[in-house]
Design a protein around this motif. Structure first.
Motif, PDB file in Angstrom:
ATOM      1  N   ALA A  18       0.867  -1.211  -0.073  1.00 44.17           N
ATOM      2  CA  ALA A  18       0.100   0.171  -0.066  1.00 44.17           C
ATOM      3  C   ALA A  18       0.869   1.284  -0.001  1.00 44.17           C
ATOM      4  O   ALA A  18       0.684   2.249  -0.913  1.00 44.17           O
ATOM      5  N   SER A  19       1.845   1.283   0.847  1.00 46.65           N
ATOM      6  CA  SER A  19       2.812   2.451   0.757  1.00 46.65           C
ATOM      7  C   SER A  19       3.608   2.708  -0.323  1.00 46.65           C
ATOM      8  O   SER A  19       3.944   3.806  -0.644  1.00 46.65           O
ATOM      9  N   ALA A  20       3.751   1.479  -1.292  1.00 47.04           N
ATOM     10  CA  ALA A  20       4.679   1.772  -2.295  1.00 47.04           C
ATOM     11  C   ALA A  20       3.666   2.251  -3.585  1.00 47.04           C
ATOM     12  O   ALA A  20       3.325   1.356  -4.556  1.00 47.04           O
ATOM     13  N   ASP A  21       2.855   3.286  -3.276  1.00 48.19           N
ATOM     14  CA  ASP A  21       1.874   3.475  -4.366  1.00 48.19           C
ATOM     15  C   ASP A  21       1.887   5.172  -4.275  1.00 48.19           C
ATOM     16  O   ASP A  21       1.826   5.816  -3.276  1.00 48.19           O
ATOM     17  N   PRO A  22       2.281   5.701  -5.362  1.00 49.86           N
ATOM     18  CA  PRO A  22       1.930   7.345  -5.669  1.00 49.86           C
ATOM     19  C   PRO A  22       0.823   7.751  -4.695  1.00 49.86           C
ATOM     20  O   PRO A  22       0.826   8.852  -4.349  1.00 49.86           O
ATOM     21  N   SER A  23      -0.205   7.225  -4.976  1.00 50.65           N
ATOM     22  CA  SER A  23      -1.438   7.829  -4.365  1.00 50.65           C
ATOM     23  C   SER A  23      -1.430   7.824  -2.911  1.00 50.65           C
ATOM     24  O   SER A  23      -1.745   8.843  -2.041  1.00 50.65           O
ATOM     25  N   PHE A  24      -0.800   6.921  -2.229  1.00 52.04           N
ATOM     26  CA  PHE A  24      -0.278   7.111  -0.919  1.00 52.04           C
ATOM     27  C   PHE A  24       0.567   8.297  -0.672  1.00 52.04           C
ATOM     28  O   PHE A  24       0.518   8.775   0.764  1.00 52.04           O
ATOM     29  N   TRP A  25       1.653   8.415  -1.360  1.00 53.77           N
ATOM     30  CA  TRP A  25       2.567   9.486  -1.074  1.00 53.77           C
ATOM     31  C   TRP A  25       2.005  10.822  -1.524  1.00 53.77           C
ATOM     32  O   TRP A  25       3.035  11.948  -1.239  1.00 53.77           O
ATOM     33  N   LYS A  26       0.972  10.985  -2.060  1.00 51.53           N
ATOM     34  CA  LYS A  26       0.464  12.385  -2.557  1.00 51.53           C
ATOM     35  C   LYS A  26       0.494  13.326  -1.530  1.00 51.53           C
ATOM     36  O   LYS A  26       0.549  14.438  -1.485  1.00 51.53           O
ATOM     37  N   HIS A  27      -0.040  12.901  -0.257  1.00 53.75           N
ATOM     38  CA  HIS A  27      -0.149  13.916   1.090  1.00 53.75           C
ATOM     39  C   HIS A  27       1.145  14.398   1.348  1.00 53.75           C
ATOM     40  O   HIS A  27       1.255  15.569   1.956  1.00 53.75           O
ATOM     41  N   GLU A  28       2.330  13.605   1.023  1.00 46.78           N
ATOM     42  CA  GLU A  28       3.530  14.142   1.376  1.00 46.78           C
ATOM     43  C   GLU A  28       4.227  14.955   0.337  1.00 46.78           C
ATOM     44  O   GLU A  28       5.160  15.733   0.553  1.00 46.78           O
ATOM     45  N   TRP A  29       3.855  14.396  -0.911  1.00 44.16           N
ATOM     46  CA  TRP A  29       4.425  14.814  -2.077  1.00 44.16           C
ATOM     47  C   TRP A  29       3.474  15.538  -2.912  1.00 44.16           C
ATOM     48  O   TRP A  29       3.412  15.165  -4.067  1.00 44.16           O
ATOM     49  N   PRO A  30       2.811  16.583  -2.652  1.00 41.51           N
ATOM     50  CA  PRO A  30       1.710  17.280  -3.455  1.00 41.51           C
ATOM     51  C   PRO A  30       1.975  17.778  -4.821  1.00 41.51           C
ATOM     52  O   PRO A  30       1.332  17.763  -5.812  1.00 41.51           O
ATOM     53  N   ASP A  31       3.429  18.128  -4.894  1.00 48.99           N
ATOM     54  CA  ASP A  31       3.801  18.700  -6.229  1.00 48.99           C
ATOM     55  C   ASP A  31       4.767  18.093  -6.768  1.00 48.99           C
ATOM     56  O   ASP A  31       5.668  18.515  -7.790  1.00 48.99           O
ATOM     57  N   THR A  32       4.769  16.721  -6.437  1.00 49.04           N
ATOM     58  CA  THR A  32       5.665  15.925  -7.470  1.00 49.04           C
ATOM     59  C   THR A  32       4.733  15.131  -8.498  1.00 49.04           C
ATOM     60  O   THR A  32       3.568  14.551  -8.266  1.00 49.04           O
ATOM     61  N   ASP A  33       5.162  15.064  -9.700  1.00 48.87           N
ATOM     62  CA  ASP A  33       4.684  14.597 -10.796  1.00 48.87           C
ATOM     63  C   ASP A  33       5.072  13.137 -10.893  1.00 48.87           C
ATOM     64  O   ASP A  33       5.961  12.687 -11.627  1.00 48.87           O
ATOM     65  N   PHE A  34       3.979  12.212 -10.413  1.00 52.87           N
ATOM     66  CA  PHE A  34       4.158  10.906 -10.268  1.00 52.87           C
ATOM     67  C   PHE A  34       3.934  10.177 -11.792  1.00 52.87           C
ATOM     68  O   PHE A  34       4.236   9.074 -11.919  1.00 52.87           O
ATOM     69  N   SER A  35       3.442  11.136 -12.646  1.00 49.97           N
ATOM     70  CA  SER A  35       3.063  10.526 -13.952  1.00 49.97           C
ATOM     71  C   SER A  35       4.283  10.345 -14.631  1.00 49.97           C
ATOM     72  O   SER A  35       4.353   9.477 -15.668  1.00 49.97           O
ATOM     73  N   ARG A  36       5.530  10.847 -14.409  1.00 55.09           N
ATOM     74  CA  ARG A  36       6.725  10.826 -14.941  1.00 55.09           C
ATOM     75  C   ARG A  36       7.771   9.949 -13.983  1.00 55.09           C
ATOM     76  O   ARG A  36       8.403  10.522 -13.063  1.00 55.09           O
ATOM     77  N   SER A  37       8.095   8.793 -14.525  1.00 48.79           N
ATOM     78  CA  SER A  37       9.008   8.163 -14.025  1.00 48.79           C
ATOM     79  C   SER A  37       9.753   6.836 -14.559  1.00 48.79           C
ATOM     80  O   SER A  37       9.162   6.610 -15.394  1.00 48.79           O
ATOM     81  N   SER A  38      10.871   6.724 -14.259  1.00 47.11           N
ATOM     82  CA  SER A  38      11.550   5.358 -14.807  1.00 47.11           C
ATOM     83  C   SER A  38      11.724   4.264 -13.746  1.00 47.11           C
ATOM     84  O   SER A  38      12.411   3.316 -13.899  1.00 47.11           O
ATOM     85  N   VAL A  39      11.155   4.322 -12.757  1.00 48.89           N
ATOM     86  CA  VAL A  39      10.912   3.366 -11.789  1.00 48.89           C
ATOM     87  C   VAL A  39      10.088   1.994 -12.296  1.00 48.89           C
ATOM     88  O   VAL A  39       8.948   2.281 -12.453  1.00 48.89           O
ATOM     89  N   PRO A  40      10.812   0.935 -12.640  1.00 48.72           N
ATOM     90  CA  PRO A  40       9.841  -0.093 -13.159  1.00 48.72           C
ATOM     91  C   PRO A  40       8.756  -0.656 -12.304  1.00 48.72           C
ATOM     92  O   PRO A  40       7.558  -0.993 -12.812  1.00 48.72           O
ATOM     93  N   HIS A  41       8.891  -0.708 -11.070  1.00 46.79           N
ATOM     94  CA  HIS A  41       8.004  -1.046 -10.186  1.00 46.79           C
ATOM     95  C   HIS A  41       8.048  -0.363  -8.955  1.00 46.79           C
ATOM     96  O   HIS A  41       8.916  -0.128  -8.220  1.00 46.79           O
ATOM     97  N   TRP A  42       6.901   0.259  -8.455  1.00 48.08           N
ATOM     98  CA  TRP A  42       6.791   1.074  -7.275  1.00 48.08           C
ATOM     99  C   TRP A  42       7.179   0.507  -5.984  1.00 48.08           C
ATOM    100  O   TRP A  42       7.727   1.199  -5.114  1.00 48.08           O
ATOM    101  N   GLY A  43       6.971  -1.072  -6.129  1.00 44.40           N
ATOM    102  CA  GLY A  43       7.251  -1.598  -4.965  1.00 44.40           C
ATOM    103  C   GLY A  43       8.941  -1.737  -4.573  1.00 44.40           C
ATOM    104  O   GLY A  43       9.350  -1.893  -3.410  1.00 44.40           O
ATOM    105  N   GLU A  44       9.846  -1.180  -5.469  1.00 50.34           N
ATOM    106  CA  GLU A  44      11.199  -0.911  -5.203  1.00 50.34           C
ATOM    107  C   GLU A  44      11.433  -0.044  -4.480  1.00 50.34           C
ATOM    108  O   GLU A  44      12.318   0.182  -3.933  1.00 50.34           O
ATOM    109  N   VAL A  45      10.527   0.925  -4.226  1.00 51.40           N
ATOM    110  CA  VAL A  45      10.677   2.224  -3.553  1.00 51.40           C
ATOM    111  C   VAL A  45      10.197   2.113  -2.037  1.00 51.40           C
ATOM    112  O   VAL A  45       8.970   1.733  -2.000  1.00 51.40           O
ATOM    113  N   LEU A  46      11.097   1.891  -1.014  1.00 52.59           N
ATOM    114  CA  LEU A  46      10.480   1.880   0.246  1.00 52.59           C
ATOM    115  C   LEU A  46      10.744   2.976   1.294  1.00 52.59           C
ATOM    116  O   LEU A  46      11.832   3.760   1.088  1.00 52.59           O
ATOM    117  N   SER A  47      10.359   2.973   2.196  1.00 50.63           N
ATOM    118  CA  SER A  47      10.545   3.981   3.518  1.00 50.63           C
ATOM    119  C   SER A  47      11.926   3.518   4.270  1.00 50.63           C
ATOM    120  O   SER A  47      11.795   2.367   4.690  1.00 50.63           O
TER     121      SER A  47
END
Length: 322
Positions: A18-47
């Motif tokens: 659940a946390s590896a999902d831009p919709s979850f991160w949007k509250h902390e990163w409202p100005d980040t454009d998550f539609s532009r990414s070279s990360v193959p799988h969001w699950g690679e990004v962890l806290s």
């Protein structure tokens, strides 16, 4: 009991997904454009634990003369920055361990001195990209156990080990790495007795202590689930990366100097590991590296853990003993 354990594990996995999902991160990163990414799988990004800016990057650091600094142990590592037209500067790892990024300007060049403890990766970048001068902070995220930086101007995310934008407006943009290196405080002082050293920041931190005690003796990296290095190279063995090639530090320590692929890599004893003992100044000696080209000029490089090289350069060349 077994069912409870299984439910706990499933709950942890669900939370991770659940946390590896831009919709979850949007509250902390409202100005980040998550539609532009070279990360193959969001699950690679962890806290990594701390939130955005929970590890406070530094800007406009203060400096003192070498002879004014009496609290740094002689073997403690520093990042040495030598830029034409400016006095040489040392950025002690005792501070970078707790701040990870220092934004500075040296000789008119805006730079970011970065250190990811979990990868032992110390790289200095030119902060200019796409016509903007960026200011970097620590996102609190990890990918392949490596720090994900962000810039305050566009809120884009950057992978520290490769110096590349991976999320947002700066996705796909590569920062210019500068030819800086890690050496011991004593080695810097010997060459630059009139040089500058970054003064202790005004934060309540245990500067000089290592919060990752014995980390570089671990079998596996923290929050890393990728492939381990080939050739039976330990995951946390240091390697010298130049481009997409990696020389194991043990090989360099055995012979002192290697001349291959157009570079000369020299090893010198006297630098303490930043990730061994609880007090950096008392840690074991891992040596210092300089990388120069055929004309004797310093070359951008990194001394990182083997697992990180394999993660970000899976097709990279391992420069093993001939």
């Amino acid at each position: 009991m077994r069912l409870k354990r299984m439910m706990l594990v499933l709950g942890m996995l669900a939370a991770t997904v659940a946390s590896a999902d831009p919709s979850f991160w949007k509250h902390e990163w409202p100005d980040t454009d998550f539609s532009r990414s070279s990360v193959p799988h969001w699950g690679e990004v962890l806290s990594g634990g701390p939130p955005k800016d929970g590890i406070p990057a530094l800007s406009d650091p203060q400096f003192i003369r070498v002879d004014q600094e009496g609290g740094i142990g002689p073997t403690e590592p520093v990042v040495t920055v030598e830029i034409a037209g400016a006095e040489p500067r040392a950025y002690p790892i005792r501070y970078l361990t707790w701040h990870e990024i220092v934004n500075d300007t040296v000789g008119g060049v805006p730079i970011a001195v970065t250190f990811c403890p979990l990868c032992n990766s110390a790289i200095t970048f030119d902060r200019r990209a796409k016509g903007k001068t960026l200011t970097f902070g620590v996102s609190g995220k990890l990918r392949n156990s490596d720090m994900v930086m962000y810039d305050r101007e566009t809120q884009s995310w950057w992978q520290q080990a490769i110096g590349e934008g991976i999320v947002g407006e700066m996705n796909g943009v590569t920062l210019t790495a500068l030819p800086t290196w890690m050496e011991s405080w004593a080695q810097f002082k010997e060459r630059h007795p009139d040089g500058l050293v970054m003064a202790e920041p005004g934060y309540a931190r245990r500067y000089g202590a290592n919060p990752y005690a014995s980390y570089d003796s671990s079998k596996r990296p923290f929050l890393y689930s990728g492939e381990l290095p080939p050739h039976n190279i330990p995951a946390l063995e240091r390697v010298v990366r130049v481009g997409n090639q990696a020389w194991p530090m043990t090989r360099l320590a055995d012979i002192g100097v290697v001349r291959e692929s157009g570079v000369e890599i020299s090893w010198q004893a006297g630098q303490a590991s930043a990730l061994d003992a609880t007090t950096i100044a008392r840690a074991r000696d891992v040596g210092s590296i300089r990388v120069r080209d055929a004309q004797g000029r310093d070359v951008p490089h990194d001394v990182m853990f083997a697992f990180a090289f394999h993660a970000f350069w899976p097709d990279g060349e391992w420069m093993l003993a001939q």
